[in-house]
Design a protein around this motif. Structure first.
Motif, PDB file in Angstrom:
ATOM      1  N   THR A 148       0.821  -1.211   0.000  1.00  0.00           N
ATOM      2  CA  THR A 148       0.000   0.000   0.000  1.00  0.00           C
ATOM      3  C   THR A 148       0.856   1.263   0.000  1.00  0.00           C
ATOM      4  O   THR A 148       0.374   2.317  -0.364  1.00  0.00           O
ATOM      5  N   VAL A 149       2.127   1.141   0.383  1.00  0.00           N
ATOM      6  CA  VAL A 149       3.022   2.299   0.325  1.00  0.00           C
ATOM      7  C   VAL A 149       3.477   2.487  -1.107  1.00  0.00           C
ATOM      8  O   VAL A 149       3.463   1.554  -1.916  1.00  0.00           O
ATOM      9  N   SER A 150       3.884   3.669  -1.439  1.00  0.00           N
ATOM     10  CA  SER A 150       4.327   3.995  -2.791  1.00  0.00           C
ATOM     11  C   SER A 150       5.500   3.113  -3.212  1.00  0.00           C
ATOM     12  O   SER A 150       6.423   2.879  -2.442  1.00  0.00           O
ATOM     13  N   LEU A 151       5.447   2.616  -4.445  1.00  0.00           N
ATOM     14  CA  LEU A 151       6.564   1.887  -5.051  1.00  0.00           C
ATOM     15  C   LEU A 151       7.155   2.793  -6.125  1.00  0.00           C
ATOM     16  O   LEU A 151       6.640   2.844  -7.237  1.00  0.00           O
ATOM     17  N   PRO A 152       8.217   3.513  -5.819  1.00  0.00           N
ATOM     18  CA  PRO A 152       8.778   4.426  -6.824  1.00  0.00           C
ATOM     19  C   PRO A 152       9.515   3.666  -7.915  1.00  0.00           C
ATOM     20  O   PRO A 152       9.883   2.502  -7.754  1.00  0.00           O
ATOM     21  N   ALA A 153       9.748   4.332  -9.025  1.00  0.00           N
ATOM     22  CA  ALA A 153      10.567   3.759 -10.086  1.00  0.00           C
ATOM     23  C   ALA A 153      11.916   3.384  -9.496  1.00  0.00           C
ATOM     24  O   ALA A 153      12.477   4.123  -8.692  1.00  0.00           O
ATOM     25  N   GLY A 154      12.404   2.221  -9.862  1.00  0.00           N
ATOM     26  CA  GLY A 154      13.683   1.741  -9.356  1.00  0.00           C
ATOM     27  C   GLY A 154      13.554   0.839  -8.137  1.00  0.00           C
ATOM     28  O   GLY A 154      14.551   0.246  -7.714  1.00  0.00           O
ATOM     29  N   ALA A 155      12.351   0.717  -7.574  1.00  0.00           N
ATOM     30  CA  ALA A 155      12.158  -0.147  -6.411  1.00  0.00           C
ATOM     31  C   ALA A 155      12.402  -1.602  -6.809  1.00  0.00           C
ATOM     32  O   ALA A 155      11.966  -2.055  -7.864  1.00  0.00           O
ATOM     33  N   HIS A 156      13.113  -2.319  -5.973  1.00  0.00           N
ATOM     34  CA  HIS A 156      13.381  -3.738  -6.211  1.00  0.00           C
ATOM     35  C   HIS A 156      12.245  -4.548  -5.600  1.00  0.00           C
ATOM     36  O   HIS A 156      11.930  -4.398  -4.417  1.00  0.00           O
TER      37      HIS A 156
ATOM     38  N   ALA B 206      12.386  -8.364  -9.952  1.00  0.00           N
ATOM     39  CA  ALA B 206      12.047  -7.323 -10.921  1.00  0.00           C
ATOM     40  C   ALA B 206      12.392  -5.956 -10.359  1.00  0.00           C
ATOM     41  O   ALA B 206      12.647  -5.804  -9.161  1.00  0.00           O
ATOM     42  N   VAL B 207      12.363  -4.964 -11.240  1.00  0.00           N
ATOM     43  CA  VAL B 207      12.549  -3.565 -10.853  1.00  0.00           C
ATOM     44  C   VAL B 207      11.351  -2.791 -11.391  1.00  0.00           C
ATOM     45  O   VAL B 207      10.966  -2.959 -12.556  1.00  0.00           O
ATOM     46  N   VAL B 208      10.756  -1.950 -10.561  1.00  0.00           N
ATOM     47  CA  VAL B 208       9.612  -1.137 -10.971  1.00  0.00           C
ATOM     48  C   VAL B 208      10.103  -0.066 -11.942  1.00  0.00           C
ATOM     49  O   VAL B 208      11.072   0.638 -11.661  1.00  0.00           O
ATOM     50  N   VAL B 209       9.431   0.050 -13.094  1.00  0.00           N
ATOM     51  CA  VAL B 209       9.813   1.026 -14.111  1.00  0.00           C
ATOM     52  C   VAL B 209       9.213   2.391 -13.800  1.00  0.00           C
ATOM     53  O   VAL B 209       9.861   3.413 -13.946  1.00  0.00           O
TER      54      VAL B 209
ATOM     55  N   ILE C 233      -0.654 -13.195  -9.800  1.00  0.00           N
ATOM     56  CA  ILE C 233       0.586 -12.622  -9.310  1.00  0.00           C
ATOM     57  C   ILE C 233       0.330 -11.604  -8.207  1.00  0.00           C
ATOM     58  O   ILE C 233      -0.755 -11.025  -8.099  1.00  0.00           O
ATOM     59  N   ALA C 234       1.357 -11.417  -7.411  1.00  0.00           N
ATOM     60  CA  ALA C 234       1.388 -10.362  -6.395  1.00  0.00           C
ATOM     61  C   ALA C 234       2.816  -9.827  -6.376  1.00  0.00           C
ATOM     62  O   ALA C 234       3.746 -10.496  -6.827  1.00  0.00           O
ATOM     63  N   ILE C 235       2.972  -8.626  -5.853  1.00  0.00           N
ATOM     64  CA  ILE C 235       4.294  -7.993  -5.781  1.00  0.00           C
ATOM     65  C   ILE C 235       4.671  -7.795  -4.326  1.00  0.00           C
ATOM     66  O   ILE C 235       3.862  -7.322  -3.521  1.00  0.00           O
ATOM     67  N   VAL C 236       5.923  -8.139  -4.018  1.00  0.00           N
ATOM     68  CA  VAL C 236       6.487  -7.942  -2.694  1.00  0.00           C
ATOM     69  C   VAL C 236       7.699  -7.048  -2.847  1.00  0.00           C
ATOM     70  O   VAL C 236       8.593  -7.342  -3.666  1.00  0.00           O
ATOM     71  N   GLU C 237       7.755  -5.941  -2.107  1.00  0.00           N
ATOM     72  CA  GLU C 237       8.950  -5.091  -2.164  1.00  0.00           C
ATOM     73  C   GLU C 237      10.028  -5.738  -1.314  1.00  0.00           C
ATOM     74  O   GLU C 237       9.760  -6.251  -0.234  1.00  0.00           O
ATOM     75  N   ARG C 238      11.255  -5.711  -1.815  1.00  0.00           N
ATOM     76  CA  ARG C 238      12.365  -6.318  -1.076  1.00  0.00           C
ATOM     77  C   ARG C 238      13.480  -5.304  -0.884  1.00  0.00           C
ATOM     78  O   ARG C 238      13.585  -4.340  -1.649  1.00  0.00           O
ATOM     79  N   GLY C 239      14.284  -5.536   0.122  1.00  0.00           N
ATOM     80  CA  GLY C 239      15.439  -4.682   0.367  1.00  0.00           C
ATOM     81  C   GLY C 239      16.520  -4.963  -0.665  1.00  0.00           C
ATOM     82  O   GLY C 239      16.507  -6.003  -1.322  1.00  0.00           O
TER      83      GLY C 239
END
Length: 157
Positions: A81-89, A112-115, A150-156
């Motif tokens: 729910t938090v913003s996924l900026p371009a470049g987020a892994h 993946a990397v968010v475009v 599919i679902a997306i998980v932000e990773r460090g």
């Protein structure tokens, strides 16, 4: 241009010749003083011998070699729910085909990397996001996306 350079190929110093020309201001050319900005970049169009280089003739490839861009439509709850900026892994995770079957252990994941930051659809029921992945994973990811699995998980990093 002193020789032909195909779209996507790297422009080398030996591919470029210098000449003096008089052109209308509407004709985009690149001055010799900017030669270092051209060498080592990619041809964005096919370049022919004798052709003058324009400012949009060379640059960075939209999608680097060996990579692919995949567009995803995700329902709410399938991305942070938090913003996924371009470049987020992120990791794109295959979700179970049967919601009643319980957890499945052999589901695939793709790094993946968010475009570009996700955009809400006009009905605000889902999100659109483009991700860049290794080209070997693109077909599988596109197929899973078409099945809404599919679902997306932000990773460090």
């Amino acid at each position: 241009m002193t020789r032909a350079v195909g779209q996507g190929d790297v422009v080398r110093s030996t591919d470029i010749g210098l000449t003096s020309v008089s052109v209308d201001r509407a004709v985009a050319t690149i001055p010799a003083s900017r030669l270092d900005e051209i060498v080592g970049r990619h041809a964005l169009v096919d370049l022919s011998p004798g052709q003058l280089l324009g400012s949009r003739s060379v640059g960075e490839l939209r999608v680097p070699s060996g990579r692919a861009r995949v567009g995803l439509r995700l329902a709410a709850g399938r991305l942070p729910t938090v913003s996924l900026p371009a470049g987020a892994h992120v990791t794109v995770v295959e979700t179970s085909p049967d919601k009643d079957a319980g957890p499945v252990s052999n589901l695939s994941t793709v790094d993946a990397v968010v475009v570009a930051a996700p955009k809400a659809t006009s009905d605000h029921g889902s999100w659109l996001v483009d991700v860049e992945v290794d080209s070997s994973n693109a077909a599988q990811l596109a197929d899973l996306a078409s099945l809404d699995r599919i679902a997306i998980v932000e990773r460090g990093q």
